[in-house]
Design a protein around this motif. Structure first.
Motif, PDB file in Angstrom:
ATOM      1  N   THR A 131       0.840  -1.215   0.000  1.00  0.00           N
ATOM      2  CA  THR A 131       0.000   0.000   0.000  1.00  0.00           C
ATOM      3  C   THR A 131       0.865   1.250   0.000  1.00  0.00           C
ATOM      4  OG1 THR A 131      -0.136  -0.083   2.415  1.00  0.00           O
ATOM      5  CG2 THR A 131      -1.900  -1.148   1.186  1.00  0.00           C
ATOM      6  N   HIS A 132       0.253   2.349  -0.435  1.00  0.00           N
ATOM      7  CA  HIS A 132       0.973   3.628  -0.506  1.00  0.00           C
ATOM      8  C   HIS A 132       0.034   4.770  -0.124  1.00  0.00           C
ATOM      9  CE1 HIS A 132       4.248   1.579  -2.645  1.00  0.00           C
ATOM     10  NE2 HIS A 132       3.298   1.012  -3.410  1.00  0.00           N
ATOM     11  N   TRP A 192      -1.712   3.629   3.247  1.00  0.00           N
ATOM     12  CA  TRP A 192      -0.650   3.059   4.096  1.00  0.00           C
ATOM     13  C   TRP A 192      -0.769   3.584   5.515  1.00  0.00           C
ATOM     14  CZ3 TRP A 192       3.513   4.740   6.996  1.00  0.00           C
ATOM     15  CH2 TRP A 192       4.441   3.750   7.347  1.00  0.00           C
TER      16      TRP A 192
END
Length: 377
Positions: free
Chosen positions: A33-34, A38
């Motif tokens: 995830t980003h 995240w």
């Protein structure tokens, strides 16, 4: 000194640590995830870890429901924001729901849990293939069913603990009853023996001058009686002394004779042959206690022991022409002990007393229950 921080309560051992292995899956999904996802995912995952620890620490308290609700909320967020497969974290929650002992709380949180686990699947069902649904469905059903198994197991463990506690309580009651039994036996069995020794000692004192040979004979009888009493005490300590009604009548006759009290026997002793041993022992001790009371307290000159076989059992009457029993003596240890013994064999005690004497009748059923040593019908 600094207090050592406890991660999980010691009573759970390594059990909480083993389940941490399954956190590898959410870490894998968080790794890809980003951005804001995240931050949300990591924060929610940390809170989930906190709830996992706190649920062990607050088990059995009011805070338990608070931490469980927060854990379900974390699972819902992770499933909706990160990946639907995060709903597998529900296995942790399913375990904790089974810890509820109160049925209403268990049902409420199970329903909430079912809704939380259904939402991620329902919102992503259009993106799931048939094979994915077939893969997820069994685990979904297992998660909803597992709280019942855990709840049932813990309930059984609780019942077993209560049963062990009840067994321990019964053991304590048995010890207490054994002490009471020994006290009653010392009173009933030894009381009449010491009364007999006292009477014979007084007789010896009177005969020393008038009839020395008779005095020597009575002294030897005292010696034999005291030795018999010693044997009774030894037997009493090891086990309940068994004595038949016929033996008790013989002892009663000897006691009354030593006290110069005339005794009349009414009824056939042969009718007692089929009375169970334990019942005979209880009835015999009651008979000896009744005769001891006549010798010690009644000032009687005559007594009658009557055996009667009724349609439902045996009746034994002990009557004297003494001064009677005063009201304050009705609750004495002797009569109270008789009532307790008769109660053990489903018997009953009836007393009538006035200035013309005392009439004591105790009866008991002939066919006793198994715990009384008889034949069960």
């Amino acid at each position: 000194m600094l207090q050592r921080i406890e991660l999980f309560p010691k009573r759970y051992g390594f059990y909480p640590y083993i389940w941490l292995i399954y956190l590898a899956m959410p870490i894998y999904y968080l790794w890809d995830t980003h951005g804001y996802e995240w931050y949300i995912g990591v924060t929610t995952f940390i809170v989930f870890l906190l709830t996992y620890r706190q649920l062990y620490m607050t088990s059995g308290t009011s805070l338990f429901s608070y931490w469980l609700s927060l854990q379900m909320f974390c699972i819902l967020v992770l499933s909706l924001v990160i990946d639907p497969n995060m709903f597998f974290l529900g296995f942790f929650t399913a375990n904790f729901i089974g810890w509820y002992t109160e049925k209403h709380q268990f049902r409420v949180f199970l329903m909430i849990f079912a809704v939380v686990q259904t939402i991620p699947i329902a919102m992503n069902i259009q993106y799931l293939s048939a094979s994915q649904l077939m893969f997820l469905t069994p685990f979904y059903l297992i998660m909803l069913a597992s709280p019942f198994g855990i709840w049932s197991m813990l309930k059984r463990q609780k019942l077993e603990a209560q049963l062990d506690e009840a067994h321990q309580h019964i053991k304590e009651l048995i010890k207490r009853e054994e002490r009471m039994r020994i006290a009653r036996d010392l009173h009933d069995t030894m009381g009449h023996t010491f009364s007999l020794i006292t009477l014979k000692s007084e007789l010896v004192a009177k005969l020393i001058v008038k009839n020395p040979e008779r005095a020597i004979q009575e002294a030897r009888e005292i010696e034999r009686t005291s030795r018999a009493a010693l044997r009774e005490v030894r037997q009493l300590v090891s086990d309940m002394r068994a004595i038949s009604i016929v033996e008790a009548i013989a002892d009663a006759k000897e006691m009354l004779k030593s006290a110069d009290i005339e005794m009349q026997m009414v009824g056939e002793q042969e009718s007692l042959h089929d009375v169970p041993d334990l019942t005979q022992n209880m009835a015999s001790l009651c008979l000896i206690e009744a005769v001891t009371n006549i010798v010690k307290h009644s000032n009687a000159t005559r007594s009658v022991i009557k055996l009667e076989r009724t349609h439902d059992g045996i009746s034994i009457g002990v009557k004297d022409n003494g001064s009677g029993i005063s009201p304050d003596k009705y609750q004495g240890n002797g009569l109270k002990g008789m009532a307790e013994r008769l109660n053990l064999i489903d018997g009953s005690l009836r007393i009538s007393s006035d200035s013309g004497g005392t009439d004591l009748v105790f009866s008991f059923p002939l066919i006793a229950t198994e715990h009384q040593g008889g034949i069960r019908v």
